[in-house]
Design a protein around this motif. Structure first.
Motif, mmCIF file in Angstrom:
data_model
loop_
_atom_site.group_PDB
_atom_site.id
_atom_site.type_symbol
_atom_site.label_atom_id
_atom_site.label_comp_id
_atom_site.label_asym_id
_atom_site.label_seq_id
_atom_site.Cartn_x
_atom_site.Cartn_y
_atom_site.Cartn_z
ATOM 1 N N ARG A 195 0.981 -1.479 -0.063
ATOM 2 C CA ARG A 195 -0.527 -0.268 -0.588
ATOM 3 C C ARG A 195 0.640 0.879 -0.244
ATOM 4 O O ARG A 195 0.786 1.860 -0.258
ATOM 5 C CB ARG A 195 -1.115 0.094 1.230
ATOM 6 N N ALA A 196 1.539 1.174 0.966
ATOM 7 C CA ALA A 196 2.334 2.282 0.737
ATOM 8 C C ALA A 196 3.674 2.620 -0.723
ATOM 9 O O ALA A 196 3.572 3.575 -1.386
ATOM 10 C CB ALA A 196 4.039 2.230 2.214
ATOM 11 N N ILE A 197 3.864 1.733 -1.141
ATOM 12 C CA ILE A 197 4.304 2.133 -2.786
ATOM 13 C C ILE A 197 2.860 2.582 -3.262
ATOM 14 O O ILE A 197 3.764 3.544 -4.488
ATOM 15 C CB ILE A 197 5.177 0.375 -3.090
ATOM 16 N N GLU A 198 1.683 2.030 -3.713
ATOM 17 C CA GLU A 198 1.190 2.550 -4.257
ATOM 18 C C GLU A 198 1.381 3.720 -4.383
ATOM 19 O O GLU A 198 1.152 4.783 -5.137
ATOM 20 C CB GLU A 198 -0.759 1.838 -4.173
ATOM 21 N N ARG A 199 0.554 4.625 -3.153
ATOM 22 C CA ARG A 199 0.493 5.489 -2.187
ATOM 23 C C ARG A 199 2.220 6.651 -2.556
ATOM 24 O O ARG A 199 1.966 7.912 -3.301
ATOM 25 C CB ARG A 199 -0.086 5.647 -0.761
ATOM 26 N N GLU A 248 2.180 7.317 -6.631
ATOM 27 C CA GLU A 248 0.932 8.123 -6.802
ATOM 28 C C GLU A 248 0.784 9.670 -6.530
ATOM 29 O O GLU A 248 0.808 10.629 -7.036
ATOM 30 C CB GLU A 248 -0.962 7.920 -6.376
ATOM 31 N N LEU A 249 1.321 9.753 -5.755
ATOM 32 C CA LEU A 249 2.516 11.276 -5.807
ATOM 33 C C LEU A 249 3.558 11.763 -6.161
ATOM 34 O O LEU A 249 3.729 12.536 -6.858
ATOM 35 C CB LEU A 249 3.787 11.271 -3.829
ATOM 36 N N VAL A 250 4.556 11.060 -6.602
ATOM 37 C CA VAL A 250 5.609 10.766 -7.353
ATOM 38 C C VAL A 250 5.351 12.038 -9.202
ATOM 39 O O VAL A 250 5.983 12.560 -9.093
ATOM 40 C CB VAL A 250 6.304 9.937 -8.684
ATOM 41 N N PRO A 251 4.522 11.951 -9.522
ATOM 42 C CA PRO A 251 4.211 13.139 -10.368
ATOM 43 C C PRO A 251 3.635 15.064 -10.042
ATOM 44 O O PRO A 251 4.093 15.152 -10.410
ATOM 45 C CB PRO A 251 2.607 12.609 -11.208
ATOM 46 N N ARG A 252 3.849 14.940 -8.618
ATOM 47 C CA ARG A 252 3.376 15.991 -8.204
ATOM 48 C C ARG A 252 4.439 16.310 -7.701
ATOM 49 O O ARG A 252 4.749 17.709 -6.891
ATOM 50 C CB ARG A 252 2.247 16.183 -7.274
ATOM 51 N N SER A 274 9.176 17.601 -8.707
ATOM 52 C CA SER A 274 9.607 18.600 -9.065
ATOM 53 C C SER A 274 11.143 17.067 -10.183
ATOM 54 O O SER A 274 11.270 15.615 -9.056
ATOM 55 C CB SER A 274 10.561 19.347 -8.721
ATOM 56 N N ALA A 275 11.473 17.146 -10.675
ATOM 57 C CA ALA A 275 12.333 16.200 -11.954
ATOM 58 C C ALA A 275 13.191 14.901 -10.613
ATOM 59 O O ALA A 275 13.124 13.522 -10.398
ATOM 60 C CB ALA A 275 12.676 16.297 -13.213
ATOM 61 N N PRO A 276 14.362 16.253 -9.823
ATOM 62 C CA PRO A 276 15.253 15.305 -8.927
ATOM 63 C C PRO A 276 14.135 14.863 -7.825
ATOM 64 O O PRO A 276 15.280 13.753 -7.378
ATOM 65 C CB PRO A 276 15.688 16.636 -8.549
ATOM 66 N N VAL A 277 13.656 15.162 -7.331
ATOM 67 C CA VAL A 277 12.815 14.545 -6.139
ATOM 68 C C VAL A 277 11.944 13.285 -6.879
ATOM 69 O O VAL A 277 12.494 12.447 -6.398
ATOM 70 C CB VAL A 277 11.670 15.192 -5.490
ATOM 71 N N GLN A 278 11.356 13.931 -8.277
ATOM 72 C CA GLN A 278 10.839 11.847 -8.964
ATOM 73 C C GLN A 278 11.765 11.159 -9.196
ATOM 74 O O GLN A 278 11.101 9.585 -8.346
ATOM 75 C CB GLN A 278 10.191 12.948 -9.655
ATOM 76 N N ASP A 279 12.928 11.355 -9.254
ATOM 77 C CA ASP A 279 14.204 10.406 -9.444
ATOM 78 C C ASP A 279 14.518 9.631 -8.370
ATOM 79 O O ASP A 279 14.821 8.527 -7.534
ATOM 80 C CB ASP A 279 15.680 10.939 -10.574
ATOM 81 N N GLN A 280 14.284 10.550 -7.378
ATOM 82 C CA GLN A 280 14.871 9.688 -6.097
ATOM 83 C C GLN A 280 14.118 8.917 -5.192
ATOM 84 O O GLN A 280 14.190 8.033 -4.518
ATOM 85 C CB GLN A 280 15.097 11.391 -3.971
ATOM 86 N N TRP A 281 12.056 9.133 -5.379
ATOM 87 C CA TRP A 281 11.419 8.459 -4.811
ATOM 88 C C TRP A 281 11.444 7.254 -5.756
ATOM 89 O O TRP A 281 10.689 6.871 -5.460
ATOM 90 C CB TRP A 281 9.959 9.121 -4.985
ATOM 91 N N ARG A 282 11.657 7.031 -6.933
ATOM 92 C CA ARG A 282 11.540 6.056 -7.834
ATOM 93 C C ARG A 282 12.743 4.903 -7.387
ATOM 94 O O ARG A 282 12.222 4.124 -7.077
ATOM 95 C CB ARG A 282 11.311 6.277 -9.248
ATOM 96 N N LEU A 283 13.487 5.510 -6.816
ATOM 97 C CA LEU A 283 14.125 4.830 -6.137
ATOM 98 C C LEU A 283 14.222 4.066 -5.400
ATOM 99 O O LEU A 283 14.136 2.821 -4.629
ATOM 100 C CB LEU A 283 15.679 5.056 -5.791
ATOM 101 N N GLN A 284 13.129 5.247 -4.162
ATOM 102 C CA GLN A 284 13.268 4.517 -2.613
ATOM 103 C C GLN A 284 11.924 3.519 -2.460
ATOM 104 O O GLN A 284 11.745 3.013 -2.376
ATOM 105 C CB GLN A 284 12.918 5.265 -2.267
#
Length: 92
Positions: A21-25, A28-32, A34-44
């Motif tokens: 569930r945490a991964i799904e949530r 869902e937040l990744v597109p909201r 910035s790009a550098p944060v998106q990369d880090q969040w995708r890795l996490q």
């Protein structure tokens, strides 16, 4: 299977559900952001997904061990334990 074993399996299943569930949530937040944060969040998210998969493997092994414990004369192939060795998996 003892009460402690049953409780362990229940908690393990609960942990797996939590991480899924945490991964799904998280995804869902990744597109909201910035790009550098998106990369880090995708890795996490990838790390968490791998951890959830490891928990599922642990759960499968725990359930297998619990069933072997319930009937120690039988292994997963249905043969007597003295006839085969479990070289491909960790001992229960």
């Amino acid at each position: 299977m003892s009460a402690a074993d049953t409780e362990f399996l229940r908690l393990l299943k609960k942990d797996i559900d939590y991480f899924e569930r945490a991964i799904e949530r998280f995804e869902e937040l990744v597109p909201r952001v910035s790009a550098p944060v998106q990369d880090q969040w995708r890795l996490q998210a990838t790390v968490r997904r791998n951890f959830a998969m490891e928990l599922e493997i642990l759960l499968d092994k725990a359930e297998e061990c619990a069933s072997e414990y319930a009937d120690p004369r039988r292994n997963k192939s249905g043969k007597n334990d003295r006839d085969t060795k479990h070289s491909d998996s960790a001992p229960c």
